[in-house]
Design a protein around this motif. Structure first.
Motif, PDB file in Angstrom:
ATOM      1  N   ILE A 180       8.994 -69.809  38.717  1.00  0.00           N
ATOM      2  CA  ILE A 180       7.624 -69.399  39.141  1.00  0.00           C
ATOM      3  C   ILE A 180       6.725 -70.668  38.894  1.00  0.00           C
ATOM      4  O   ILE A 180       5.612 -71.017  39.772  1.00  0.00           O
ATOM      5  CB  ILE A 180       6.987 -68.159  38.868  1.00  0.00           C
ATOM      6  N   SER A 181       6.820 -71.072  37.594  1.00  0.00           N
ATOM      7  CA  SER A 181       5.711 -71.999  37.213  1.00  0.00           C
ATOM      8  C   SER A 181       5.982 -73.407  37.780  1.00  0.00           C
ATOM      9  O   SER A 181       5.287 -74.439  38.078  1.00  0.00           O
ATOM     10  CB  SER A 181       6.093 -72.299  35.768  1.00  0.00           C
ATOM     11  N   GLU A 182       7.381 -73.468  38.534  1.00  0.00           N
ATOM     12  CA  GLU A 182       7.642 -74.874  39.242  1.00  0.00           C
ATOM     13  C   GLU A 182       6.812 -74.957  40.633  1.00  0.00           C
ATOM     14  O   GLU A 182       7.269 -75.882  41.325  1.00  0.00           O
ATOM     15  CB  GLU A 182       9.085 -75.228  39.359  1.00  0.00           C
ATOM     16  N   LEU A 183       6.415 -73.762  41.136  1.00  0.00           N
ATOM     17  CA  LEU A 183       6.041 -73.831  42.709  1.00  0.00           C
ATOM     18  C   LEU A 183       5.109 -74.864  43.098  1.00  0.00           C
ATOM     19  O   LEU A 183       5.184 -75.318  44.130  1.00  0.00           O
ATOM     20  CB  LEU A 183       5.451 -72.369  42.797  1.00  0.00           C
ATOM     21  N   PRO A 184       4.109 -74.845  42.155  1.00  0.00           N
ATOM     22  CA  PRO A 184       3.021 -76.108  42.735  1.00  0.00           C
ATOM     23  C   PRO A 184       3.685 -77.376  42.965  1.00  0.00           C
ATOM     24  O   PRO A 184       3.258 -78.119  44.078  1.00  0.00           O
ATOM     25  CB  PRO A 184       2.070 -76.202  41.320  1.00  0.00           C
ATOM     26  N   ALA A 185       4.689 -77.658  42.141  1.00  0.00           N
ATOM     27  CA  ALA A 185       5.265 -79.134  42.240  1.00  0.00           C
ATOM     28  C   ALA A 185       6.258 -79.096  43.440  1.00  0.00           C
ATOM     29  O   ALA A 185       6.322 -80.068  44.281  1.00  0.00           O
ATOM     30  CB  ALA A 185       5.897 -79.401  40.970  1.00  0.00           C
ATOM     31  N   LYS A 186       6.832 -78.122  43.574  1.00  0.00           N
ATOM     32  CA  LYS A 186       7.780 -77.892  44.836  1.00  0.00           C
ATOM     33  C   LYS A 186       7.374 -77.666  46.229  1.00  0.00           C
ATOM     34  O   LYS A 186       8.016 -78.003  47.027  1.00  0.00           O
ATOM     35  CB  LYS A 186       8.959 -76.994  44.492  1.00  0.00           C
ATOM     36  N   LEU A 234       2.235 -63.625  49.425  1.00  0.00           N
ATOM     37  CA  LEU A 234       1.725 -63.237  48.230  1.00  0.00           C
ATOM     38  C   LEU A 234       1.139 -64.465  47.627  1.00  0.00           C
ATOM     39  O   LEU A 234       1.838 -65.435  47.866  1.00  0.00           O
ATOM     40  CB  LEU A 234       2.967 -62.729  47.441  1.00  0.00           C
ATOM     41  N   ASN A 235      -0.129 -64.527  47.198  1.00  0.00           N
ATOM     42  CA  ASN A 235      -0.808 -65.410  46.414  1.00  0.00           C
ATOM     43  C   ASN A 235       0.215 -65.389  45.177  1.00  0.00           C
ATOM     44  O   ASN A 235       0.548 -64.294  44.479  1.00  0.00           O
ATOM     45  CB  ASN A 235      -2.176 -65.124  46.180  1.00  0.00           C
ATOM     46  N   VAL A 236       0.171 -66.571  44.463  1.00  0.00           N
ATOM     47  CA  VAL A 236       0.846 -66.794  43.126  1.00  0.00           C
ATOM     48  C   VAL A 236      -0.062 -67.739  42.316  1.00  0.00           C
ATOM     49  O   VAL A 236      -0.187 -68.572  42.421  1.00  0.00           O
ATOM     50  CB  VAL A 236       2.432 -67.775  43.359  1.00  0.00           C
ATOM     51  N   ASP A 237       0.108 -67.158  41.050  1.00  0.00           N
ATOM     52  CA  ASP A 237      -0.983 -68.037  39.777  1.00  0.00           C
ATOM     53  C   ASP A 237       0.473 -68.298  39.056  1.00  0.00           C
ATOM     54  O   ASP A 237       1.155 -67.736  38.627  1.00  0.00           O
ATOM     55  CB  ASP A 237      -1.688 -66.741  39.095  1.00  0.00           C
ATOM     56  N   ALA A 238       0.966 -69.501  39.169  1.00  0.00           N
ATOM     57  CA  ALA A 238       1.889 -70.157  38.624  1.00  0.00           C
ATOM     58  C   ALA A 238       1.848 -70.131  36.959  1.00  0.00           C
ATOM     59  O   ALA A 238       2.990 -70.484  36.357  1.00  0.00           O
ATOM     60  CB  ALA A 238       2.414 -71.491  39.137  1.00  0.00           C
TER      61      ALA A 238
END
Length: 709
Positions: A180-186, A234-238
């Motif tokens: 999940i933490s990698e979502l912004p970069a990917k 779904l909004n995501v807060d990574a």
């Protein structure tokens, strides 16, 4: 049926209502808690076998022009009930489905808003939690507009997630696997260009969202019974691993228009420590209402071929009859200049009908039969098709008689070019045309930007449109297979003539750059959670255009899809001449069932492999399908789903020793062995490969010369 109802008396138990309300699943593995904060904000959480799945998460809605439903609540009433019954679907993965849950219904009142109230209904099954908002009729709540739903899913960690970018208009992205933490970069790389896409600007993913925790829990978030409401991303807060609802807006930015008595769709969280349990879950379909139709005898599974794949391969046919690029519905189409490549000709369709009749298929899909295809793509115009006027080289009456004489039906195709207003105006005439000419099923398409302009494929207006089409089709006893529609949410229980959908990246993309070999090991955990998919498998010729165009599977993996990619509507998608080159492998497609008494999920890991067995409805026949990703592996298959003490003949279609998806994909072997409930098979699957098995009752003559597995 076991049904218990317990009412908590307000007069007797008022002090208890200030405390948290707890609910356990029938088997005790899942537990949830509902409570209000000091500010009257509703919260819930969910645990599985003592492990947190959803940490305390807020509930509520933000409204337009009136106070929101997100705080200032008091608990007015609590009801509990337990349900354990079963029902029989018209068609499905099982002939009987158990519906077993414990329910908590909480009525919340806002005293400062003249006692305005809502209800939140929780149902806790052995395989997960479903909950929804309910808006009863009341003096202070009649009509309202949703600005946003505020449901949160506060995840317990930085899970592995299988995801596609949040979007209002398309589900056809390839899947990405990451933390999940990698979502912004990917996200930038994952948001590839798709027709008519509308990516969400903030960080968001689509549902069903499949995740795996570090300690081995599988978590799937989706929705059930999506009617008169916008589809959910779904909004995501990574950073905090918190997800929240992001509803699809309409042309003016609103998220939904409701009039009481009303309710939201169910928000669903399926949980297990076994991946196979996720695939086996019936929770989403159980949360849908029983069928709305009194007579369902006309709804039947369909195995079909079609004038379709030849449009996608290099040098193939064309949907359009003419070469012009500026046409109108009222012009004389006989004066168009023929392209010479039109696929939907009377002569060509007859060849498909002959092939289908020879091999026991039910129908032939014909795309490109009707006027309007010359300039349909990419032009945001309203009146593209009329759905009743054939091209000059497609003889409706002659083909109707030709197909009928061979015991065949032709499957109608209605590409709307996403002009839903035009389709609705012409819908009854189009369905009457179908009824008059012997068509009982239709493939609908919504390629392009939606008209009414500013609406989206997954918005409330279009959600209501798809259901309207299904219900209106039922009036004419027509089955619907929708493409480019909102992803399914189990509504095939309520409207069983809505027999399948696409709503994901399907086989056609094999002709547009290919699909990653892991794609179909993810789809059963994501797209197929809500309902069956028209994936259009069965491609035997795996390279085209001198090797420049490649299907990224082995031939045997294409066979396995008929079991792993569940649908009561299955297409043999390749050209007839390619099946004639491999008649022994084609036999599996001819034999495999469409409707099932039971399904057995033997082994699975999202993104890696899936192996499923199913029993044909009303027959002593079983079929097994196993697929793997880009890595070769050994599938370990037990046959304990077979009746004890009986012998059966298994025909095993396997990848050849030298096979792989990118080198020698057409290499395969077929062998027949005797099996029983104690048999076990360790079968090698090639990279990007699979295994397919058909099992029938054994006879003494049939077993001669065969070895026991």
């Amino acid at each position: 049926m076991l049904k218990k109802l317990t009412l908590l008396s307000m007069a007797f138990l008022m002090p208890l209502l200030l405390a948290a309300q707890e609910l356990k699943s029938p088997n005790g593995n899942l537990s949830m808690k509902f409570e209000l904060s000091d500010e009257g904000v509703p919260y819930y959480n969910l645990n599985y076998k003592g492990k947190p799945v959803i940490k305390p998460s807020t509930l509520g809605l933000e409204l337009m022009d009136v106070p929101s439903m997100n705080a200032g609540f008091e608990v007015k009433e609590v009801k509990e009930q337990s349900v354990d019954n079963s029902w029989k679907p018209v068609w499905g993965k099982q002939s009987t489905i158990r519906n077993n849950y414990n329910e908590l219904l909480v009525t919340l009142v806002q005293p400062t808003l003249k006692e305005r109230f809502i209800r939140i209904r929780f149902r806790l099954f052995n395989d997960g939690l479903g909950f929804r908002y309910e808006f009863p009729k009341q003096p202070e709540l009649k009509y309202f507009i949703i600005k946003e739903e505020l449901t949160e899913f506060a995840l317990a960690g930085d899970h592995k997630i299988f995801w596609i970018p949040g979007d209002y208009d398309t589900n056809e992205y390839p899947y990405t696997t990451s933390k999940i933490s990698e979502l912004p970069a990917k996200m930038p790389e994952a948001t590839i260009e798709i027709t008519a896409q509308r990516p969400i600007k903030n960080l968001a993913v689509q549902t069903p969202s499949m995740m795996k925790t570090a300690d081995g829990l599988y978590v799937n978030i989706h929705e059930a019974a999506l009617e008169n409401y916008s589809g959910m991303n779904l909004n995501v807060d990574a950073a905090t691993y918190k997800m929240s609802t992001h509803l699809t807006p309409d042309a003016v930015g609103n998220k939904g228009y409701l009039q009481t008595d009303a309710h939201s769709p169910w928000r669903t969280i399926v949980v297990s420590d076994q991946a196979t349990d996720i695939l086996a879950s019936n929770m989403i379909v159980n949360l849908n209402e029983p069928t709305a139709y009194e007579d369902v005898s006309w709804i039947k599974p369909v195995k079909y071929i079609g004038v379709w794949w030849e449009y996608f391969i290099h040098g193939g046919s064309s949907w359009a009859y003419g070469t012009e690029s500026n046409v109108k519905l009222d012009q004389d189409f006989t004066k168009l200049t023929p392209s010479g490549r039109h696929g939907a000709t009377t002569e060509n369709v007859k060849k498909y009908i002959d092939f289908a009749a020879k091999h026991g298929f039910d129908a032939v899909l014909v795309e490109g039969w009707n006027i309007g295809w010359e300039d349909w793509f990419g032009n945001w115009k309203e009146d593209v098709f009329d759905f009743v006027t054939p091209y000059p080289d497609f003889d409706v009456e002659e083909l109707e008689k030709y197909a009928s004489n061979k015991g065949m039906r032709i499957m109608m195709h209605h590409e709307t070019s996403a002009s839903a207003t035009n389709y609705e105006r012409r819908l009854d005439r189009a369905f009457q045309f179908m009824a008059d000419h012997g068509y009982n099923s239709v493939k609908t398409g919504y390629v392009g930007k939606i008209i009414p302009r500013g609406e989206h494929h997954d918005g409330q207006w279009m959600v209501n449109h798809y259901i309207h089409v299904a219900k209106r089709a039922a009036d004419y006893e027509i089955m619907v297979n929708s493409h480019e529609a909102v992803r399914p949410t189990g509504l095939h229980r309520t409207y069983p003539n809505w027999i399948a959908q696409e709503s994901a990246r399907g086989t056609e993309f094999e002709a547009m750059g290919g699909l990653h070999p892991e794609h179909t090991t993810i789809l059963p955990f994501t797209r197929l959670m809500g309902g069956p998919m028209d994936y259009t498998p069965g491609i035997f010729q795996t390279t085209y255009n001198n090797g420049k165009q490649r299907i990224n599977t082995t031939l045997v993996k294409q066979l396995a899809y008929y079991v792993t990619m569940y649908s009561p509507l299955q297409m043999a998608a390749d050209l007839p001449e390619n099946y004639e080159r491999f008649p022994d492998a084609f036999q599996f497609i001819k034999d495999v069932a469409l409707d099932w008494d039971d399904s057995y999920y033997l082994e699975a890991e999202p993104g890696d492999y899936v192996t499923i067995a199913r029993k044909a409805k009303g027959k002593k026949e079983w079929y097994v399908g196993g697929v793997t990703d880009e890595n070769a592996r050994t599938a370990n298959i037990g046959f304990d789903f077979l009746p004890k003490g009986e012998k059966f003949i298994a025909t095993i279609y396997a990848d050849g020793k030298d096979a792989s998806w990118n080198e020698n994909p057409q290499s395969y072997t077929i062998r027949r062995v005797v099996v029983d409930s104690k048999s076990k098979l360790s079968q090698k699957l090639a990279a990007g490969g699979g295994v397919a098995i058909s099992i029938v009752e054994a006879t003494k003559d049939g077993m001669k010369g065969l070895k026991k597995l």
